[in-house]
Write an enzyme that holds these catalytic residues in place. Structure first.
Site, PDB file in Angstrom:
ATOM      1  N   TYR A  91      18.254  20.053  38.964  1.00  0.00           N
ATOM      2  CA  TYR A  91      18.204  20.624  40.314  1.00  0.00           C
ATOM      3  C   TYR A  91      18.976  19.705  41.251  1.00  0.00           C
ATOM      4  O   TYR A  91      18.545  18.597  41.542  1.00  0.00           O
ATOM      5  CB  TYR A  91      16.749  20.770  40.754  1.00  0.00           C
ATOM      6  CG  TYR A  91      16.529  21.329  42.155  1.00  0.00           C
ATOM      7  CD1 TYR A  91      17.534  21.989  42.853  1.00  0.00           C
ATOM      8  CD2 TYR A  91      15.291  21.195  42.771  1.00  0.00           C
ATOM      9  CE1 TYR A  91      17.322  22.492  44.120  1.00  0.00           C
ATOM     10  CE2 TYR A  91      15.062  21.699  44.040  1.00  0.00           C
ATOM     11  CZ  TYR A  91      16.070  22.343  44.712  1.00  0.00           C
ATOM     12  OH  TYR A  91      15.859  22.841  45.969  1.00  0.00           O
ATOM     13  N   LYS A  99      20.577  24.179  38.670  1.00  0.00           N
ATOM     14  CA  LYS A  99      20.411  24.898  39.930  1.00  0.00           C
ATOM     15  C   LYS A  99      21.118  24.058  40.977  1.00  0.00           C
ATOM     16  O   LYS A  99      20.653  22.983  41.361  1.00  0.00           O
ATOM     17  CB  LYS A  99      18.937  25.062  40.290  1.00  0.00           C
ATOM     18  CG  LYS A  99      18.694  25.724  41.649  1.00  0.00           C
ATOM     19  CD  LYS A  99      17.236  25.641  42.056  1.00  0.00           C
ATOM     20  CE  LYS A  99      16.965  26.330  43.376  1.00  0.00           C
ATOM     21  NZ  LYS A  99      17.756  25.835  44.513  1.00  0.00           N
TER      22      LYS A  99
END
Length: 314
Positions: free
Chosen positions: A139, A167
């Site tokens: 992330y 992400k």
């Protein structure tokens, strides 16, 4: 593991964690929200990420959120659980619990506050990979970690064994699309493809999905990806044009906060206006209480056709 070991793709709402007005964890509202997402055709959901206010929860509450989300999903959509922490052992504890509860994978950013150097970021994810026996999502959240995982660094992280996706929430669009080009052969990439520029990239180079703050549009959010897979470019462009118009009216550049309050507080207000289960924020976040700001948010929803004009005074 790599991208071929998972089937994650499409629209995954970044799920808010509902709290009561007095600050208690509200798992009933969370279950209702997950159920609504499943009924509206979301392809997956990410809990205990930035929108989920993981930073305001105890370890036991974070585990309760994971259990509630998986149980409510009932296999109808993929559930990824945020396990970010400043200690790898805590990431392992949260990840082991999430996978035992039935999650499909886990997500972790670089440790907040510390501002790791690139070699330290690689070492961090290598350590997590060794500890966590689960599909792992990198992330990239520069606003929360002080570290922006650029394309060169992402290229290195894509070779780590447990890493199957990234992400990418960088505010730098050029960097994101370069990262997408560099790593999509090995990991799935979730990022801002649901824009006019993103559509061009999807149609020419491909892409995997998007993790959005909730789902203000409802079913049209996953439908964008259904249209992509079906080759309906005109429908994708129509959606993207609406998204490009809406974003700057609600969010600051880079999407790290709203024009009228914190990301979590503004998102929850918008969700409630749209009749979505949302709950309240928990301190240190504060709710938006200024009537003028609330009226401004309603006006945007009405202007963009997401809320009926008659609802404005409700």
């Amino acid at each position: 593991m790599n991208r071929d070991d998972i089937d994650w793709a499409g629209y995954f709402p970044a799920v808010v964690t509902p709290f009561t007005e007095s600050g208690e964890l509200d798992t009933d509202t969370l279950a209702a929200l997950i159920d609504q997402y499943a009924e509206r055709g979301m392809h997956g959901a990410v809990v205990n990420g930035t929108c989920g206010e993981w930073f305001s929860q105890t370890t036991e509450e974070r585990k309760a959120v994971a259990e509630t989300a998986v149980a409510a999903a009932r296999g109808r959509l993929r559930v990824l659980v945020g396990c970010t922490s400043n200690q790898a052992s805590n990431v392992r504890d949260l990840a082991d619990h999430a996978m035992a509860a039935g999650a499909d994978g886990v997500l972790a950013s670089a440790p907040p506050y510390i501002k790791l150097f690139p070699d330290e970021v690689v070492a961090w994810y290598e350590e997590i990979s060794d500890l966590v026996k689960a599909p792992l999502v990198v992330y990239n959240w520069p606003h929360g970690t002080g570290v922006d995982i650029g394309s060169d660094l992402a290229d290195r992280l894509a070779d780590i064994d447990s890493v199957v996706a990234i992400k990418d929430s960088t505010p730098d669009a050029d960097q994101f699309f370069e990262t997408s080009r560099r790593v999509r052969d090995r990991v799935r990439v979730f990022g801002p493809y649901m824009s006019s520029r993103g559509v061009d990239v999807l149609l020419s180079e491909g892409g995997d999905g998007f993790v959005g703050g909730g789902s203000l549009n409802g079913q049209p959010d996953p439908q964008f990806w259904e249209d992509y897979w079906a080759g309906n470019a005109d429908a994708m462009r129509e959606y993207a044009a609406r998204a490009d118009a809406l974003f700057p009216k609600l969010w600051l550049p880079g999407g790290w906060a709203g024009h009228y309050g914190s990301y979590q507080a503004q998102l929850k207000e918008l969700m409630r206006m749209l009749g979505q289960p949302a709950g309240h924020v928990r301190r240190p976040r504060l709710p938006i209480t200024d009537p003028a700001k609330l009226d401004a948010l309603r006006a945007v929803l009405v202007e963009e056709g997401l809320l009926e004009p008659a609802t404005q005074s409700a």
